[in-house]
Design a protein around this motif. Structure first.
Motif, PDB file in Angstrom:
ATOM      1  N   PRO A   1       0.829  -1.210   0.000  1.00  0.00           N
ATOM      2  CA  PRO A   1       0.000   0.000   0.000  1.00  0.00           C
ATOM      3  C   PRO A   1       0.862   1.257   0.000  1.00  0.00           C
ATOM      4  CG  PRO A   1      -0.795  -1.570   1.636  1.00  0.00           C
ATOM      5  CD  PRO A   1       0.536  -2.072   1.161  1.00  0.00           C
ATOM      6  N   VAL A   2       0.404   2.296  -0.683  1.00  0.00           N
ATOM      7  CA  VAL A   2       1.137   3.551  -0.713  1.00  0.00           C
ATOM      8  C   VAL A   2       1.225   4.158   0.679  1.00  0.00           C
ATOM      9  CG1 VAL A   2       1.115   5.912  -1.617  1.00  0.00           C
ATOM     10  CG2 VAL A   2       0.590   4.000  -3.126  1.00  0.00           C
ATOM     11  N   THR A   3       0.258   3.844   1.519  1.00  0.00           N
ATOM     12  CA  THR A   3       0.274   4.342   2.891  1.00  0.00           C
ATOM     13  C   THR A   3       1.252   3.588   3.770  1.00  0.00           C
ATOM     14  OG1 THR A   3      -1.608   2.898   3.376  1.00  0.00           O
ATOM     15  CG2 THR A   3      -2.099   5.178   2.785  1.00  0.00           C
ATOM     16  N   GLY A   4       1.837   2.492   3.239  1.00  0.00           N
ATOM     17  CA  GLY A   4       2.776   1.689   4.006  1.00  0.00           C
ATOM     18  C   GLY A   4       2.148   0.396   4.485  1.00  0.00           C
ATOM     19  N   GLY A   5       2.971  -0.555   4.853  1.00  0.00           N
ATOM     20  CA  GLY A   5       2.479  -1.839   5.314  1.00  0.00           C
ATOM     21  C   GLY A   5       3.395  -2.955   4.873  1.00  0.00           C
ATOM     22  N   ASP A   6       2.957  -4.191   5.126  1.00  0.00           N
ATOM     23  CA  ASP A   6       3.762  -5.352   4.757  1.00  0.00           C
ATOM     24  C   ASP A   6       3.579  -5.674   3.280  1.00  0.00           C
ATOM     25  OD1 ASP A   6       4.703  -5.689   7.349  1.00  0.00           O
ATOM     26  OD2 ASP A   6       2.969  -6.922   7.925  1.00  0.00           O
ATOM     27  N   PRO A   7       4.665  -5.759   2.510  1.00  0.00           N
ATOM     28  CA  PRO A   7       4.541  -6.104   1.091  1.00  0.00           C
ATOM     29  C   PRO A   7       4.162  -7.576   0.896  1.00  0.00           C
ATOM     30  CG  PRO A   7       6.850  -5.940   1.699  1.00  0.00           C
ATOM     31  CD  PRO A   7       6.067  -5.503   2.899  1.00  0.00           C
ATOM     32  N   VAL A   8       3.501  -7.860  -0.213  1.00  0.00           N
ATOM     33  CA  VAL A   8       3.077  -9.213  -0.556  1.00  0.00           C
ATOM     34  C   VAL A   8       3.756  -9.633  -1.855  1.00  0.00           C
ATOM     35  CG1 VAL A   8       1.124 -10.689  -1.161  1.00  0.00           C
ATOM     36  CG2 VAL A   8       0.858  -8.908   0.586  1.00  0.00           C
ATOM     37  N   ASN A   9       4.393 -10.805  -1.834  1.00  0.00           N
ATOM     38  CA  ASN A   9       5.055 -11.357  -3.010  1.00  0.00           C
ATOM     39  C   ASN A   9       4.003 -12.052  -3.875  1.00  0.00           C
ATOM     40  OD1 ASN A   9       6.603 -12.726  -4.886  1.00  0.00           O
ATOM     41  ND2 ASN A   9       8.084 -13.501  -3.391  1.00  0.00           N
TER      42      ASN A   9
END
Length: 690
Positions: free
Chosen positions: A258-266
């Motif tokens: 998310p552009v707001t930040g958070g954990d990335p998903v592969n």
């Protein structure tokens, strides 16, 4: 006795008299008069094109890039920036009112914003670590960019600055590493990683979207897209490799955050090979990307695939296209994708239907380097070149009709100087395969005369010589030499089987091809077979070192950035996946390192050889060339060594390459009898030639 060979010729020439009539020969100085036209960007309303023009000053060793703007039909051409610093990478804001660009006018490479209707640009970022590859968010409120930072600092620029200044200015000057890939291409990593950031356009506040110990985006020598916004602006897709053994892995994955930040998903974790260069479809349903299927093999076929964001499924669109996909863009209606491919010495533009996978050729215009699709989906702007034509911007309809040249920055030199075209020939090579060869004849060519010839072997080795303007293709013909450029086994553009054939066989089919091409060239009535030389760069440099120990056919050789001893090369290069794939293992598990090392054939060395390398070459470390030169000298073989102090595998075009061209002319003149260097080489090295 000269062997009789069956050679097929395809002449792309001359209807009424020689093309060089009234023009003078091409020189090194002319090469640096050529302006590089690049990076066309179409405005959101489709009415204008922004682009970059780079000019060079040979004698000062300087270059400068500025932004230019023109109407979509090529009219109303004007220069937008006039800074003594470099200005490049123009990108239109979504509302078309602002052009962001990168500039070194203050604080290193930073983002600047230029009002299209007039006014001075303003600096947006002040990152001490510099800025690369900025991308607008769809709403124009954010700009994503990348920068190499210390992971413990992230977006805290004061932290990054403090560490870097201590490292630069302190009494201890050392590199530290606890794992491989501690240096890459021409730089030491020194604990830094590349992160993706977003900066708020209004406030200038910066946030780190990819914190942690991994490069995000992952390193890409060819550039490409490392990250992109979704059409709704809510997420970013970026490229990263989280494998433990980075030096052994060609894996790259697409991650969304998310552009707001958070954990990335592969989203491509199921493929252990390359997945990169993401681009959302305009309707937001798909993410298109380039992918490979074979882990550990950097030269597997690059395919175009799509990820369905609704279903999570993936589909390859170009499985029937048996060559590499280079770059791509969506059509505005999201129904098709335009892409460039490497095909038989050209780089044409294709279109693939997303629903059916049907691929059609749009335009084959020799070498297309970059392109953009107009917002209305009706036409395409692109940069193209050929052997006889420097880069300029053109446009064509999506049906491939109405081709029009939009810029003429190099027209004055085209009208004054003989920029030589290429002819093509096909030679039967190893396994009966046809080998494609480009041939450039010298200025003032007379078929009743005989000329010295230079055979130029490309690097890679998985790459292709293309019908594209390059210095080597003009400087030597301008001095009276025929030059030939073969695409032997291992080259791209002739099907993946042909590309794969060189792995594990560096001294086999490809060397047979080179010698058969040599025979075919020697049989031509206007080639002096007693005055034939050869040159090569990177893998081509390896080929020269191999030929040094296996034939006396050439009167002289020139080896640039070549591999001399495969065992020591393995221990000092950075991307270990390459030798482990092409040599089928490590030096302690595969005998190919011994079998194919030129260093094992020193007793046969006898051909005069020029050796060129760069101290910052971490791909093929410069000690390879030092070892080769030592062997040549100890064997009493006439040889010369040039080491660029501040260059890596690709020397600086305006600071170092003038010496490269001049040194080759000097060497070839000495041994082949053609035209020589316009300046003494010793004076050039001392910066006293002019």
């Amino acid at each position: 006795m000269r062997r009789t060979l069956v050679v097929a010729w395809a002449f792309v020439l001359l209807l009424s008299g020689p093309v060089w009539a009234g023009k003078r020969a091409f020189t090194i100085e002319d090469l640096y008069r050529i302006k590089n036209v690049a990076d066309p960007q179409i405005s959101p309303d489709g009415k204008q094109i922004a682009f970059v023009v780079t000019e060079y000053n040979l004698r000062e060793g300087k270059s400068n890039s500025d932004l230019w703007l023109m109407n979509a039909d090529g009219t109303h051409l004007r220069q937008l920036t006039h800074s003594e610093a470099a200005d490049w990478y123009p990108r239109w804001s979504p509302d078309g009112k602002t052009i962001l660009f990168l500039s070194t006018r203050k604080d290193g490479a930073q983002i600047w914003l230029l009002p299209v209707e007039g006014g001075e640009p303003r600096q947006l970022t002040k990152m001490s670590t510099g800025v690369s590859d900025p991308v607008w968010s769809p709403d124009g409120k954010w700009i994503a960019f990348s920068s190499s930072v210390f992971p413990e600092c992230g977006a805290d620029d004061s932290c990054n600055r403090a560490i870097q200044e201590k490292m630069n200015d302190g009494p201890i000057q050392a590199h530290l590493a606890d794992e491989l890939l501690y240096r890459h291409w021409d730089f030491w990593k020194d604990g830094k990683v590349v992160h993706t950031f977003v900066v708020e356009v209004e406030s200038g506040n910066v946030r780190d979207l990819t914190p942690g110990p991994f490069d995000a985006p992952a390193f890409s020598l060819e550039g490409g897209r490392g990250y992109v916004f979704s059409p709704d602006g809510k997420e970013i897709c970026f490229v990263s490799n989280h494998d433990r053994d980075q030096a052994l892995s060609t894996n790259k994955d697409l991650w969304v955050v998310p552009v707001t930040g958070g954990d990335p998903v592969n989203i491509t974790d199921d493929n252990e090979a390359y997945d990169a260069d993401p681009l959302y479809s305009p309707d937001g349903r798909y993410i298109a990307y380039r992918m490979q299927k074979v882990p550990g093999y950097e030269s597997d076929r690059f395919r175009l695939a799509v990820y369905d964001r609704k279903t999570g499924t993936k589909r390859v669109l170009t499985e029937a296209f048996d060559n590499w996909v280079v770059d791509f863009r969506w059509s505005p209606d999201s129904k098709s994708i335009y892409f460039l491919g490497e095909v038989r010495g050209h780089v044409p533009l294709y279109r693939v239907d997303v629903a059916t996978g049907k691929t059609n050729l749009v335009v084959d215009d020799k070498t297309i380097d970059a392109f953009e699709v107009a917002p209305d989906g009706k036409w395409i702007a692109y940069v193209r070149r050929s052997v006889a034509e420097p880069r300029e911007i053109y446009r064509v309809t999506v049906a491939g009709t109405g081709r029009k040249r939009l810029t003429e920055f190099n027209k004055p030199i085209e009208e004054e100087v003989d920029i030589r075209p290429a002819e093509e020939m096909w030679v039967k090579g190893a396994d009966g395969d046809s080998i494609h060869v480009f041939v450039v004849k010298p200025h003032g060519f007379d078929p009743s005369k005989k000329y010295p010839l230079i055979l130029n072997v490309h690097g890679g080795p998985q790459s292709q010589w293309a019908d594209a303007f390059r210095g080597d293709w003009q400087v030597y013909p301008g001095a009276g030499y025929i030059v030939a450029f073969p695409n032997p086994h291992g080259s791209t553009g002739y099907g993946q089987r042909f590309t794969e054939s060189i792995s594990g066989d560096w001294g086999g089919k490809v060397m047979e091809d080179i010698m058969k091409v040599t025979d075919a060239l020697a049989a031509l009535p206007w080639v002096d077979e007693e005055r034939m030389g050869a040159m090569g760069w990177s893998w081509g440099g390896y080929a020269m070192m191999w030929l040094e120990g296996h034939t006396d056919r050439f009167k002289c050789l020139a080896a640039m950035m070549g591999v001399y001893d495969l065992r020591s090369m393995y221990g000092a290069t950075e991307e270990l996946w390459f030798p482990e794939w092409d040599m089928k293992g490590t030096p302690w598990t595969s005998d190919l390192y011994e079998k194919f090392s030129p260093s094992n054939y020193v007793v046969n060395f006898k051909t005069p050889c020029l050796v060129i390398t760069g101290e910052l070459d971490f791909r093929v470390p410069y000690t390879q060339s030092l070892q080769f030169f030592t062997a040549l000298q100890r064997r009493g073989v006439p040889s010369r060594l040039i080491v660029f102090k501040n260059d890596g595998h690709w020397p600086n075009f305006v600071k170092s390459m003038p010496l490269y061209y001049a040194a080759h002319l000097d060497w070839f003149s000495r041994w082949l009898g053609g035209g020589g260097s316009p300046w003494p080489i010793e004076k050039m090295v001392r910066n006293m030639a002019w």
